[in-house]
Design an enzyme around this catalytic site. Structure first.
Site, PDB file in Angstrom:
ATOM      1  N   ASP A  59      39.798  46.274  37.263  1.00 26.20           N
ATOM      2  CA  ASP A  59      39.071  45.329  38.102  1.00 26.20           C
ATOM      3  C   ASP A  59      39.207  45.672  39.589  1.00 26.20           C
ATOM      4  O   ASP A  59      40.107  46.399  39.977  1.00 26.20           O
ATOM      5  CB  ASP A  59      39.611  43.923  37.825  1.00 26.20           C
ATOM      6  N   ASP A  75      31.080  37.015  37.980  1.00 29.38           N
ATOM      7  CA  ASP A  75      31.827  36.247  36.977  1.00 29.38           C
ATOM      8  C   ASP A  75      30.993  35.076  36.480  1.00 29.38           C
ATOM      9  O   ASP A  75      30.343  34.399  37.273  1.00 29.38           O
ATOM     10  CB  ASP A  75      33.088  35.641  37.590  1.00 29.38           C
TER      11      ASP A  75
HETATM   12  C1  9PG Z   1      40.803  37.951  37.689  1.00 25.68           C
HETATM   13  C2  9PG Z   1      39.295  37.950  37.681  1.00 25.68           C
HETATM   14  C3  9PG Z   1      38.701  38.150  36.272  1.00 25.68           C
HETATM   15  C4  9PG Z   1      37.199  38.321  36.378  1.00 25.68           C
HETATM   16  C5  9PG Z   1      36.882  39.441  37.336  1.00 25.68           C
HETATM   17  C6  9PG Z   1      37.486  39.159  38.697  1.00 25.68           C
HETATM   18  O1  9PG Z   1      36.656  36.112  45.135  1.00 25.68           O
HETATM   19  N1  9PG Z   1      35.835  36.784  44.476  1.00 25.68           N
HETATM   20  O2  9PG Z   1      34.756  37.131  44.947  1.00 25.68           O
HETATM   21  C7  9PG Z   1      36.131  37.115  43.125  1.00 25.68           C
HETATM   22  C8  9PG Z   1      35.180  37.753  42.370  1.00 25.68           C
HETATM   23  C9  9PG Z   1      35.468  38.063  41.058  1.00 25.68           C
HETATM   24  C10 9PG Z   1      36.685  37.742  40.512  1.00 25.68           C
HETATM   25  C11 9PG Z   1      37.629  37.099  41.264  1.00 25.68           C
HETATM   26  C12 9PG Z   1      37.358  36.785  42.582  1.00 25.68           C
HETATM   27  O3  9PG Z   1      36.913  37.981  39.189  1.00 25.68           O
HETATM   28  O4  9PG Z   1      35.509  39.640  37.448  1.00 25.68           O
HETATM   29  O5  9PG Z   1      36.644  38.588  35.110  1.00 25.68           O
HETATM   30  O6  9PG Z   1      39.270  39.287  35.654  1.00 25.68           O
HETATM   31  O7  9PG Z   1      38.895  38.985  38.560  1.00 25.68           O
HETATM   32  O8  9PG Z   1      41.306  37.787  38.970  1.00 25.68           O
END
Ligand code: 9PG
Length: 538
Positions: free
Chosen positions: A354, A414
């Site tokens: 990720d 997500d």
């Molecule tokens: C775990 C998650 C999950 C998820 C991933 C990712 O702040 N943001 O823009 C943001 C975007 C995506 C995100 C988290 C924060 O999710 O896509 O499936 O694994 O990390 O932290």
């Protein structure tokens, strides 16, 4: 009206100090082949100078009006993809780190108004253009009133690349209605170049994130495992997400919520008959991690010499920021390879990687390597450690560079137990966690499935309590995913299921497996330029 093949008009180098240096078209372009409607060009790297940032821009004779439908494809997994119209504003967030997480270009390489912008490819009803390779430098298309511009970020390129191939570009001028076939053909050419894992297995599974988020615990994880064993023995993967690790960067040590450690987790999952899966963010580290304190020199650097931040998440600890590893550093590559083999030895055969855009952030690196190349160096190192038979799922991943190195790819923001974003961040509303955003991207990028990798549209949720989604919407999303034949992962506390949910889950798994498209199947019918495609999405 067919406009024929758009001709290259001019090429220039745009530097960070706003200078624009004209280049001879023959110096940067070579024709690889053409037909009446189509041209394939080699793009060669112009002189590599040590500018803080520079772009190679090639402009084509393709004027764009306002209000024309086009496929706007975002930079990485979570970035907006959807049917857009030229002239619609494309907002960029106010903070550079946020821009660089979702756009390959901090800003367009010219001051004229941008009418359309799309990463790696662009598709109008009368023109389809692809930067087919994308293994060295990120490429973005910008349509203006007078031209279609293709821009490459030349950051950090090695001198040896001067005069050598940077990318291959294919452009077709088409009759209305012909775009889907051309997209598919160009996509297949791109897949071939990068040796796509288009025949990777289609997995179904369970994932902890959209129920437990970072509060996941060993007790809850194992509780779900045994409920699954009793009720859904047919599932493939059981995957632990964010929340088990000691720190971002320390992936093989657990926190106090997971007293038994990751080997025990993998063993219990395997004993239950599932493929053990785990989440890591391999190119990030927070200040409270061992890797950060022991190796401050392993990170990409800002011009002032401090490490490059790639993510703000106070919940992750440290000073709230997570920093980007420099994958051009040979010791980092060794560390990544070792991480891969440790996870393999622990028993994991499915690894969700990720926040991968971090490895492609701009910034000073130990060795010269284009931004896409740096990411590939990191992915290759991990892959060496994991071996080819571990399923690698890309997430938060710049799309084009990862082809051939991942098996599955998250192709949208997500999902969430709510329909619309809960916070507004200027320039990112279409990329924030929200079911509506995931749904739109899933339809817009359906054509990538089994061409570049296996698509992961993100999880389905069938629980009817502890969620902001109505049962009707949750089931409609689940059926939409299953009918596309893409990856299908449940993300629910299974103790909230009754017999109805278990039987629906079982039915959907079979549906997804039956709907999966064999690699090389005819052009997929989901048309990202047809508004009808999106009619059932919220
Ligand atoms: C775990 C998650 C999950 C998820 C991933 C990712 O702040 N943001 O823009 C943001 C975007 C995506 C995100 C988290 C924060 O999710 O896509 O499936 O694994 O990390 O932290």
């Amino acid at each position: 009206m067919r406009r024929g093949v758009p001709q290259p008009k001019r090429a220039y180098l745009k530097t960070d100090d706003a200078a624009s240096i004209s280049l001879g078209l023959d110096d940067v372009l070579g024709e690889l082949g053409s037909t009446e409607n189509e041209v394939w060009l080699e793009i060669r790297c112009p002189l590599v100078e040590n500018f803080e940032r520079s772009y190679l821009v090639v402009e084509f004779d393709f004027p764009t009006d306002r209000g024309i439908p086009y496929l706007r494809n975002g930079y990485q997994s979570w970035s907006y993809a959807g049917l857009a119209r030229s002239g619609e504003e494309i907002a960029r967030p106010g903070v550079d780190m946020a821009v660089m997480s979702h756009f390959s270009h901090l800003r367009p390489p010219f001051d004229d108004e941008v009418l359309a912008e799309s990463e790696g490819m662009i598709a109008f009803e009368e023109l389809v253009a692809f930067a087919l390779d994308g293994r060295v430098a990120p490429a973005c298309f910008f349509a203006r009133e007078d031209a279609l511009a293709l821009s490459f970020d030349l950051s950090r390129l090695p001198e040896e690349l001067e005069g050598r191939r940077l990318d291959i570009v294919a452009i077709a001028g088409i009759e209305k209605g012909g775009h889907l076939e051309v997209i598919d053909r160009f996509l297949s050419a791109s897949a071939l170049l990068k040796r796509a894992n288009a025949a990777a297995p289609l997995y179904t599974g369970w994932c902890s994130w959209y129920q437990y988020f970072s509060a996941v615990s060993e007790t809850e994880f194992l509780k779900n495992l045994s409920l699954c064993e009793k009720n859904l023995p047919n599932l493939d993967v059981f995957q632990l997400d964010d929340g088990y690790q000691k720190a971002i960067g320390d992936w093989t040590e657990t926190n106090s919520k997971f007293p038994s450690g990751i080997e025990a987790i993998a063993r219990r999952v395997a004993e239950a008959g599932y493929i053990p899966g785990i989440w890591i963010a391999p190119f990030l580290a927070t200040t409270d991690s061992t890797i950060y304190s022991e190796h401050p020199d392993w990170f990409l650097k800002l011009p002032n010499g401090s490490p490059t931040p790639a993510m703000l998440n106070p919940g992750w600890g440290g000073n709230g920021l997570a920093y980007a590893l420099d994958c051009t550093h040979p010791e980092v590559a060794n560390w990544l390879e070792n991480l891969g083999s440790q996870l393999r030895d622990a028993g994991f055969r499915y690894v969700k990687i990720d926040f991968c855009y971090s490895a492609s952030m701009p910034g000073r690196s130990a060795r010269p390597a284009g931004r896409a190349e740096a990411l590939r160096l990191g992915l290759e190192a991990l892959r060496r450690g994991l071996g080819d038979d571990v399923f690698l799922l890309g997430c938060g991943m710049p799309l084009w560079p990862a082809v051939g190195l991942v098996d599955g790819m998250r192709i949208g923001p997500d999902v969430a137990p709510h329909l619309y974003p809960q916070a507004e961040i200027y320039g990112l509303s279409g990329s924030m966690p929200a079911l509506a955003n995931a749904w739109r991207n899933t339809l817009a990028r359906a054509f990538m499935h089994r061409r570049l990798w296996v698509n992961d549209p993100d999880c389905i949720m069938l629980r009817t309590s502890d969620t902001g989604l109505s049962a009707e919407v949750a089931e409609r999303w689940a059926r939409a995913v299953a009918s596309l034949g893409e990856m299908l992962l449940l993300s629910d506390d299974l103790s909230l299921y009754g017999p109805e949910q278990f039987s629906l889950a079982g039915e959907l798994l079979e549906l997804a497996r039956a709907a999966d498209r064999p690699p090389g199947a005819p052009t997929p019918p989901v048309d990202p330029l047809d508004p009808e495609t999106f009619k059932d999405a919220p």
